[in-house]
Design an enzyme around this catalytic site. Structure first.
Site, PDB file in Angstrom:
ATOM      1  N   LYS A 192     -25.790 -63.181   9.601  1.00 23.52           N
ATOM      2  CA  LYS A 192     -25.463 -64.058   8.368  1.00 23.52           C
ATOM      3  C   LYS A 192     -25.597 -62.947   7.374  1.00 23.52           C
ATOM      4  O   LYS A 192     -26.505 -62.454   6.626  1.00 23.52           O
ATOM      5  CB  LYS A 192     -26.200 -64.794   8.031  1.00 23.52           C
ATOM      6  N   GLU A 268     -38.684 -59.174   5.897  1.00 20.81           N
ATOM      7  CA  GLU A 268     -38.693 -58.045   4.945  1.00 20.81           C
ATOM      8  C   GLU A 268     -38.258 -58.279   3.506  1.00 20.81           C
ATOM      9  O   GLU A 268     -37.264 -58.361   3.288  1.00 20.81           O
ATOM     10  CB  GLU A 268     -38.103 -56.677   5.570  1.00 20.81           C
ATOM     11  N   CYS A 303     -35.463 -52.218  -2.102  1.00 22.45           N
ATOM     12  CA  CYS A 303     -36.552 -52.853  -2.278  1.00 22.45           C
ATOM     13  C   CYS A 303     -37.819 -52.038  -2.335  1.00 22.45           C
ATOM     14  O   CYS A 303     -38.876 -52.404  -2.610  1.00 22.45           O
ATOM     15  CB  CYS A 303     -36.713 -53.973  -0.991  1.00 22.45           C
ATOM     16  N   GLU A 393     -39.831 -57.704 -10.080  1.00 26.17           N
ATOM     17  CA  GLU A 393     -38.968 -56.977  -9.470  1.00 26.17           C
ATOM     18  C   GLU A 393     -37.347 -56.988  -9.996  1.00 26.17           C
ATOM     19  O   GLU A 393     -36.677 -58.077  -9.919  1.00 26.17           O
ATOM     20  CB  GLU A 393     -38.498 -57.336  -7.939  1.00 26.17           C
TER      21      GLU A 393
END
Length: 499
Positions: A192, A268, A303, A393
């Site tokens: 996906k 993750e 990330c 973030e």
């Protein structure tokens, strides 16, 4: 990958691209069952690249059925490991043969610079798939030290049907990080891709079929999170899901698992990664170059980006001077121009999110400007350690500077976050380097450099940065296999054949 082309040559390639637009299920392209589509947009220009099949739960069901059929009949799962290896190596070679096309497609779809696509993303994709292919026939099962009357075999088996949910920041590379070990282990996969960046996954699936991956083994189902991601996470016949993306979205998958078949989930997710620079750090210019690369590579849409600079006061001014100088060497503009190092943010929505952190009144040391999908490299000196820009973030080219007085304060501040993905520490003192690396709660800690290790080292995080498994290295295969014990009784007397 060889020499880069000119800006005009890349634009010419872009104009001639054949863009894949349909789902890839059971070895062929097909429209969504609803026949719905969604627009995929070039974030650097705002122009529509293509209308892509917008799949739904109905398409997920079909893909899962075909993936299950492929797994159970053994066309891939029971293929000799050496044969799987050769097919995946052929796939790596086909990606290399089509590398320039994939690099341009990736740049157009994501806003990533062609410089990075050519020099990092595509070469690392090839290397990743080849590395895991070579590992297929080199991971041995075990025999435990049982008694003379027994043999206990500990064997690995593929999990089965695996859902692979990708992020939009490294579409090709994250695809490789997941399909490499998942296919190597013998699983059937349903990919996906992020709705923003679907195109290269579809092209790689086509190349996989050409390489010899059987129909039904490698499927790509485009669409939104609620339409494809959630049905995949809740599906009763999906055996596991490996997710890379935001912490907000990742939190949903354990709930999907609990509400369905308790499928295995590996996550993750995000990071707010510290770069700790102590006042005994050597070669300040080199340190500055690493920090700039860590903060601004891939427009900070990473990330593991070094988004928090934690610096001791004694070295702060000299370091910031060099950081600003290096950051000015990262030109921003058209991603297809190989001279540019900073491209466009992936979407209008993400651009608006990142821009919202650039508030008036902040102490900008450079940057702070956002316009038409582009955010220039920005450095902000912040005193308030609880400020939104410090805690959250940002996922853009924004470096926050925090000042500390001591080693102990630096480590405490590095750990003062809900995340624990990556970190770096810069010091000439070996003891402090090791003590700091051990004390920082993160899955990867680099010393005197920015990085994530390489294909041989496991990558993943602590706390809200994820759990359940690791990407890269031999450890990546653990999440795509199950361990089975086979106990053999060798006694002659049936009365003694206790287990």
């Amino acid at each position: 990958m060889g020499d880069l082309l000119t800006h005009d040559e890349y634009k010419a390639i872009a104009a001639e691209l054949q863009i894949p637009t349909q789902a890839f299920i059971d070895g062929s392209f097909r429209p969504a069952m609803s026949e719905k589509t969604f627009e995929t947009v070039n974030p650097a220009t705002g122009k529509v690249l293509a209308n892509v099949a917008s799949c739904s739960a109905e398409d997920v069901d079909f893909a899962v059925q075909k993936a299950r059929d492929a797994f159970e009949d053994g066309r891939w799962s029971r293929l000799h490991p050496g044969e799987r290896k050769e097919i995946l190596i052929r796939l790596a070679k086909l990606i290399k043969r089509n590398a320039r096309e994939l690099a341009v497609l990736e740049s157009l779809d994501s806003g990533k610079t062609i410089y990075d696509c050519e020099n990092v993303d595509v070469p690392e994709t090839i290397h990743c798939i080849k590395w895991h292919a070579e590992l297929i026939d080199k991971i041995y099962d075990q025999v435990s030290p049982a008694s003379d009357n027994h043999i206990a075999m500990i064997v690995r088996e593929p999990v089965g049907v695996v859902g692979l949910v990708l992020p939009w920041n490294f579409p090709l590379l994250m695809l490789a990080w997941k399909i490499g070990p998942a296919l190597a282990a013998g699983n059937s996969v349903i990919v996906k891709p992020a709705k923003e960046t679907t195109l290269t996954a579809l092209r790689v699936a086509e190349l996989a079929l050409e390489a010899g991956v059987p129909a039904g083994v490698f499927n790509v189902v485009p669409g939104g999170g609620s339409d494809v991601g959630e049905p995949l996470g809740r599906h009763m016949d999906v055996d596991m899901v490996s997710f890379t993306g935001s912490t907000e979205t990742g939190r949903r998958f354990p709930h999907y698992s609990a509400d369905s078949n308790l499928k295995e989930v590996t996550l993750e997710m995000g990071g707010k990664n510290p770069a700790v620079v102590l006042d005994d750090a050597e070669n300040i210019d080199r340190v500055a170059a690493h920090i700039v690369n860590g903060a601004f590579w891939n427009m900070g849409e990473n990330c593991s980006a070094s988004s928090r600079l934690i610096v001791q006061r004694g070295i702060k001014n000299a370091l910031l001077k060099r950081i600003v100088a290096h950051a000015r060497e990262w030109p921003m503009g058209d991603p297809l121009n190989p001279e540019n190092r900073v491209g466009a943010l992936v979407s209008k929505a993400h651009f608006e999110k990142v821009s919202s952190y650039l508030e008036k009144g902040q102490s900008f040391l450079m940057g702070g400007t956002a316009k038409d999908g582009f955010v220039e490299p920005t450095i902000v000196d912040v005193a308030d350690r609880n400020a939104k820009i410090v805690r959250e973030e940002v996922f853009g080219p924004v470096l926050v500077v925090l000042t500390v007085e001591s080693f102990e304060e630096a480590i405490a501040l590095a750990n003062d976050t809900e995340y624990g993905l990556a970190a770096s520490i810069y010091t000439s003192n070996a003891k402090r380097a090791v003590r700091g690396a051990r004390a920082i709660r993160a899955g990867t800690v680099t010393v005197n450099s920015f990085g994530e290790g390489d294909i041989t080292t496991p990558f993943g995080g602590y706390k809200s940065s994820g759990f359940g498994g690791r990407d890269n290295g031999i450890h990546a295969h653990d999440q795509y296999t199950r361990i089975k014990t086979i106990w053999l009784d060798l006694t002659d007397d049936a009365d003694e054949a206790v287990g």
